[in-house]
Scaffold this motif. Structure first.
Motif, PDB file in Angstrom:
ATOM      1  N   ARG A   1       3.001  40.728  55.842  1.00  0.00           N
ATOM      2  CA  ARG A   1       3.810  40.958  54.634  1.00  0.00           C
ATOM      3  C   ARG A   1       3.762  42.430  54.224  1.00  0.00           C
ATOM      4  O   ARG A   1       4.788  43.031  53.872  1.00  0.00           O
ATOM      5  CB  ARG A   1       3.308  40.073  53.486  1.00  0.00           C
ATOM      6  CG  ARG A   1       3.494  38.585  53.738  1.00  0.00           C
ATOM      7  CD  ARG A   1       2.969  37.750  52.571  1.00  0.00           C
ATOM      8  NE  ARG A   1       2.883  36.341  52.939  1.00  0.00           N
ATOM      9  CZ  ARG A   1       3.925  35.514  52.987  1.00  0.00           C
ATOM     10  NH1 ARG A   1       5.122  35.978  52.679  1.00  0.00           N
ATOM     11  NH2 ARG A   1       3.773  34.253  53.339  1.00  0.00           N
ATOM     12  N   VAL A   2       2.564  43.007  54.256  1.00  0.00           N
ATOM     13  CA  VAL A   2       2.436  44.415  53.876  1.00  0.00           C
ATOM     14  C   VAL A   2       3.164  45.302  54.883  1.00  0.00           C
ATOM     15  O   VAL A   2       3.854  46.261  54.513  1.00  0.00           O
ATOM     16  CB  VAL A   2       0.951  44.809  53.768  1.00  0.00           C
ATOM     17  CG1 VAL A   2       0.804  46.309  53.553  1.00  0.00           C
ATOM     18  CG2 VAL A   2       0.284  44.056  52.614  1.00  0.00           C
TER      19      VAL A   2
ATOM     20  N   ASP B   1      -3.615  41.373  49.044  1.00  0.00           N
ATOM     21  CA  ASP B   1      -3.016  42.003  50.227  1.00  0.00           C
ATOM     22  C   ASP B   1      -3.537  43.407  50.475  1.00  0.00           C
ATOM     23  O   ASP B   1      -3.714  43.827  51.624  1.00  0.00           O
ATOM     24  CB  ASP B   1      -1.494  42.080  50.066  1.00  0.00           C
ATOM     25  CG  ASP B   1      -0.876  40.734  49.749  1.00  0.00           C
ATOM     26  OD1 ASP B   1      -1.619  39.738  49.727  1.00  0.00           O
ATOM     27  OD2 ASP B   1       0.347  40.677  49.529  1.00  0.00           O
TER      28      ASP B   1
ATOM     29  N   GLN C   1       1.468  39.461  39.180  1.00  0.00           N
ATOM     30  CA  GLN C   1       0.971  40.352  40.225  1.00  0.00           C
ATOM     31  C   GLN C   1      -0.430  40.782  39.830  1.00  0.00           C
ATOM     32  O   GLN C   1      -0.636  41.386  38.777  1.00  0.00           O
ATOM     33  CB  GLN C   1       1.895  41.556  40.369  1.00  0.00           C
ATOM     34  CG  GLN C   1       1.610  42.417  41.585  1.00  0.00           C
ATOM     35  CD  GLN C   1       2.711  43.444  41.840  1.00  0.00           C
ATOM     36  OE1 GLN C   1       3.753  43.421  41.187  1.00  0.00           O
ATOM     37  NE2 GLN C   1       2.488  44.330  42.782  1.00  0.00           N
TER      38      GLN C   1
ATOM     39  N   THR D   1       6.797  45.277  54.170  1.00  0.00           N
ATOM     40  CA  THR D   1       7.112  46.119  53.005  1.00  0.00           C
ATOM     41  C   THR D   1       7.105  47.598  53.386  1.00  0.00           C
ATOM     42  O   THR D   1       7.961  48.372  52.937  1.00  0.00           O
ATOM     43  CB  THR D   1       6.104  45.864  51.875  1.00  0.00           C
ATOM     44  OG1 THR D   1       6.179  44.501  51.467  1.00  0.00           O
ATOM     45  CG2 THR D   1       6.395  46.751  50.671  1.00  0.00           C
TER      46      THR D   1
ATOM     47  N   ALA E   1       2.522  48.002  46.697  1.00  0.00           N
ATOM     48  CA  ALA E   1       2.355  46.810  45.872  1.00  0.00           C
ATOM     49  C   ALA E   1       3.584  46.570  45.007  1.00  0.00           C
ATOM     50  O   ALA E   1       4.054  45.434  44.869  1.00  0.00           O
ATOM     51  CB  ALA E   1       1.111  46.952  44.994  1.00  0.00           C
TER      52      ALA E   1
ATOM     53  N   ALA F   1       5.987  39.365  49.440  1.00  0.00           N
ATOM     54  CA  ALA F   1       4.769  38.651  49.061  1.00  0.00           C
ATOM     55  C   ALA F   1       4.998  37.156  48.949  1.00  0.00           C
ATOM     56  O   ALA F   1       4.036  36.381  48.986  1.00  0.00           O
ATOM     57  CB  ALA F   1       4.230  39.197  47.744  1.00  0.00           C
ATOM     58  N   ARG F   2       6.254  36.721  48.815  1.00  0.00           N
ATOM     59  CA  ARG F   2       6.564  35.295  48.644  1.00  0.00           C
ATOM     60  C   ARG F   2       7.432  34.742  49.768  1.00  0.00           C
ATOM     61  O   ARG F   2       7.880  33.604  49.693  1.00  0.00           O
ATOM     62  CB  ARG F   2       7.284  35.079  47.307  1.00  0.00           C
ATOM     63  CG  ARG F   2       6.536  35.644  46.114  1.00  0.00           C
ATOM     64  CD  ARG F   2       7.397  35.610  44.876  1.00  0.00           C
ATOM     65  NE  ARG F   2       6.878  36.503  43.846  1.00  0.00           N
ATOM     66  CZ  ARG F   2       7.562  36.913  42.810  1.00  0.00           C
ATOM     67  NH1 ARG F   2       8.823  36.525  42.650  1.00  0.00           N
ATOM     68  NH2 ARG F   2       7.023  37.722  41.905  1.00  0.00           N
TER      69      ARG F   2
ATOM     70  N   ARG G   1      -0.921  38.069  55.428  1.00  0.00           N
ATOM     71  CA  ARG G   1      -0.889  39.141  54.429  1.00  0.00           C
ATOM     72  C   ARG G   1      -0.646  40.496  55.101  1.00  0.00           C
ATOM     73  O   ARG G   1       0.074  41.348  54.564  1.00  0.00           O
ATOM     74  CB  ARG G   1      -2.200  39.180  53.644  1.00  0.00           C
ATOM     75  CG  ARG G   1      -2.515  37.916  52.865  1.00  0.00           C
ATOM     76  CD  ARG G   1      -1.663  37.780  51.648  1.00  0.00           C
ATOM     77  NE  ARG G   1      -1.937  36.541  50.940  1.00  0.00           N
ATOM     78  CZ  ARG G   1      -1.384  36.181  49.785  1.00  0.00           C
ATOM     79  NH1 ARG G   1      -0.513  36.992  49.207  1.00  0.00           N
ATOM     80  NH2 ARG G   1      -1.662  35.042  49.215  1.00  0.00           N
TER      81      ARG G   1
ATOM     82  N   HIS H   1       2.927  42.751  46.004  1.00  0.00           N
ATOM     83  CA  HIS H   1       1.624  42.408  46.571  1.00  0.00           C
ATOM     84  C   HIS H   1       0.510  42.538  45.534  1.00  0.00           C
ATOM     85  O   HIS H   1       0.580  43.361  44.618  1.00  0.00           O
ATOM     86  CB  HIS H   1       1.309  43.327  47.757  1.00  0.00           C
ATOM     87  CG  HIS H   1       2.349  43.303  48.827  1.00  0.00           C
ATOM     88  ND1 HIS H   1       2.520  42.228  49.667  1.00  0.00           N
ATOM     89  CD2 HIS H   1       3.275  44.218  49.200  1.00  0.00           C
ATOM     90  CE1 HIS H   1       3.504  42.486  50.517  1.00  0.00           C
ATOM     91  NE2 HIS H   1       3.987  43.688  50.247  1.00  0.00           N
ATOM     92  N   ASN H   2      -0.547  41.737  45.737  1.00  0.00           N
ATOM     93  CA  ASN H   2      -1.755  41.877  44.934  1.00  0.00           C
ATOM     94  C   ASN H   2      -2.562  43.063  45.458  1.00  0.00           C
ATOM     95  O   ASN H   2      -2.551  43.363  46.654  1.00  0.00           O
ATOM     96  CB  ASN H   2      -2.587  40.597  44.995  1.00  0.00           C
ATOM     97  CG  ASN H   2      -1.818  39.400  44.465  1.00  0.00           C
ATOM     98  OD1 ASN H   2      -1.101  39.501  43.484  1.00  0.00           O
ATOM     99  ND2 ASN H   2      -1.958  38.263  45.128  1.00  0.00           N
TER     100      ASN H   2
END
Length: 511
Positions: A467-468, A383, A340, A471, A208, A427-428, A464, A213-214
């Motif tokens: 995105r994770v 996420d 966040q 990362t 995160a 995340a963006r 999502r 990430h949320n």
């Protein structure tokens, strides 16, 4: 007849629109009229200004008609910041000071009855606007440090109205205020090394932090959910100067201290009884809410299902856009809200569903109603959804410490540097650029499509997952995510089973 026009700025939100204080003296019926949509505190300025001028030894034109107009007429005016420009306008109109002395200056400040200058809220946004306009700023000494944060701005602080007039007459010039660069705060004392066990939750916290990430922690009471969340700011990178200014401007509007928190990422933790207005901002005179106070930082919502569902739903738009638009009949404001989200919840009303230490006493219907308080669209925007189980006693009492926040932060900074070169935090990252960065093979796409079908994930949840996974690849130093990163990313969708999936994400990812 005499007319004086004084330029000032109103920090009515995060913007500081220019307001012209027009003072007109005429030979009509003696009295003072104040127009231009003034609210109560502004209307009462006539008494404060009269008393301040007389007690400071200046003449108040009681025998003449005084008309004060605050332009533009359609912008509501509030607060005591207009006291000083109104007083100076009267002095200019009555020829006690020359109008030329105010050229290139912005003036603001509240006046006490004896002529002392009192601090105001929102001085930093005003200072930033004055800097852009190329003007100096004359304001109360209590706001000098705050205004000087704008940098490259002539700031003239004063304690008393008489000092302001002496400065304008050239009799005793005010010293331009200088502020050395504020020092960054010491890192929080909450260290991740203090967290025993919970390896998956620690891993999720690192992911995160790395990708912005949320994150949602779910588990029985006392398993360390709040403890983990409080460690997130300690592994995030420090704010840049521009980000620190944005955070400080929001705190300035809300009347909060700035220099003691300069450069520190916000960590806001509102109680679950908070209203929608308290959370996202608003009111009859719109002000920033908790999501704006958490701008460039962390918003922690403990006991997430205990929040009113309508309150949670208003966060959906700002979670995507990074800002909140507030519209009222006569007001429209747009506040930044690039925060966040970190949340924590129990699995059921009693909190012990799946807890080996204590049996759950909730009925299936009670569990379903409790979990249904979180809507699918809201969960889609989170996420990482991670279970935080109860730890066995031997792990709790183990003397072995985990990795420190400093060690984890080094990996986070390295991953964020890769994302900086890519152009944005994962995340963006825009959808097209996200797909290009992941560059999935035909086999990976087919496998992922089958998983999405089994879990009944939405298109948003699919992105999502990507995105994770990206990362995770950044943390591993790999150019793109591969099957192991995709499997781990899907494993973090542990609450998607609440929306009708028959198989857990872990089971599907292990196919």
């Amino acid at each position: 007849m005499a007319l004086a026009i004084i330029a000032t700025r109103a920090g009515l939100g995060l913007e500081a629109p220019e307001v012209l204080v027009e003072v007109h003296l005429s030979n009509g019926l003696p009295g003072l009229t104040l127009v231009g949509l003034p609210e109560t505190a502004v209307r009462e300025s006539r008494e404060r200004v009269r008393s301040a001028l007389l007690n400071a030894g200046f003449e108040f034109p009681n025998t003449r008609r005084i008309t004060i107009n605050l332009a533009p007429a359609d912008l509501p005016k509030e607060g005591g910041r207009f006291d000083l420009p109104i007083a100076l306008g009267i002095l200019v109109a009555s020829e006690q000071i020359p109008a030329a002395a105010l050229e290139g200056l912005e003036c603001l400040g509240e006046l006490a009855l004896d002529g002392r200058l009192r601090s105001i809220n929102g001085a930093l946004p005003v200072a930033l606007a004055a800097k852009v306009a190329g003007r100096g700023l004359l304001l109360p000494a209590a706001n000098a440090d705050e205004a000087a944060l704008a940098g490259e701005l002539a700031v003239f602080p004063a304690e008393h109205l008489s000092q302001v007039v002496a400065h304008l007459l050239g009799q005793d010039r005010l010293a331009q205020h200088r502020l050395s660069s504020p020092s960054l705060p010491e890192r929080t004392t909450h260290d991740l090394a203090e967290v025993r066990g919970q390896h998956q939750a620690r891993r999720a916290l690192e992911v995160a932090a790395a990708g912005g990430h949320n994150l949602l922690f779910a588990g029985p009471p006392g398993t360390g959910k709040t403890m983990l969340a409080s460690r997130l700011p300690g592994i995030l990178p420090p704010l840049s100067h521009d980000e620190a200014l944005e955070v400080a401007a929001i705190r300035s509007v809300c009347g909060m201290g700035l220099l003691d928190r300069w450069g520190e990422r916000p960590f806001r933790s509102p109680h679950h009884t908070a209203s929608g207005v308290a959370l996202v901002g608003g009111g009859s005179k719109p002000r920033p809410g908790e999501i704006s106070l958490a701008h460039h930082g962390v918003l922690f919502l403990d006991e997430l299902p205990q929040f009113d569902r309508g309150v949670l739903e208003v966060m959906r738009e700002p979670l995507e856009s990074g800002q909140i638009h507030i519209a009222r009949a006569s007001h429209q404001r747009c506040f930044p809200a690039r925060f966040q989200l970190v949340a924590a919840m129990n699995p059921c009303p009693c909190g012990h569903l799946g807890d080996p230490r204590q049996p759950c006493v909730c009925t299936p219907a009670q569990v379903q109603r409790y979990q249904a308080k979180l809507s699918g669209p809201l969960l889609d925007r989170i996420d990482l959804q991670v279970e935080v189980p109860a730890l066995p006693p031997e792990q709790l009492t183990s003397p072995t410490l985990g990795e420190s926040s400093a060690t984890v932060r080094e990996r986070v900074l390295a991953a964020r540097e890769r994302q900086r070169q890519r152009g944005a935090l994962n995340a963006r990252l825009p959808g097209r650029e996200l797909e290009a960065a992941c560059a999935l093979t035909t086999e990976e796409r087919a496998w992922l499509a089958d998983v999405l079908t089994r879990l009944k994930l939405s298109a948003r949840a699919y992105h999502r997952v990507l995105r994770v996974a990206l990362t995770l690849a950044d943390l591993a130093g790999e150019p793109r995510p591969s099957r192991p990163q995709l499997m781990e990313a899907i494993g973090y969708r542990q609450l998607d089973r609440l929306r009708g999936g028959n198989e857990t994400p872990k089971a599907v990812a292990g196919m």
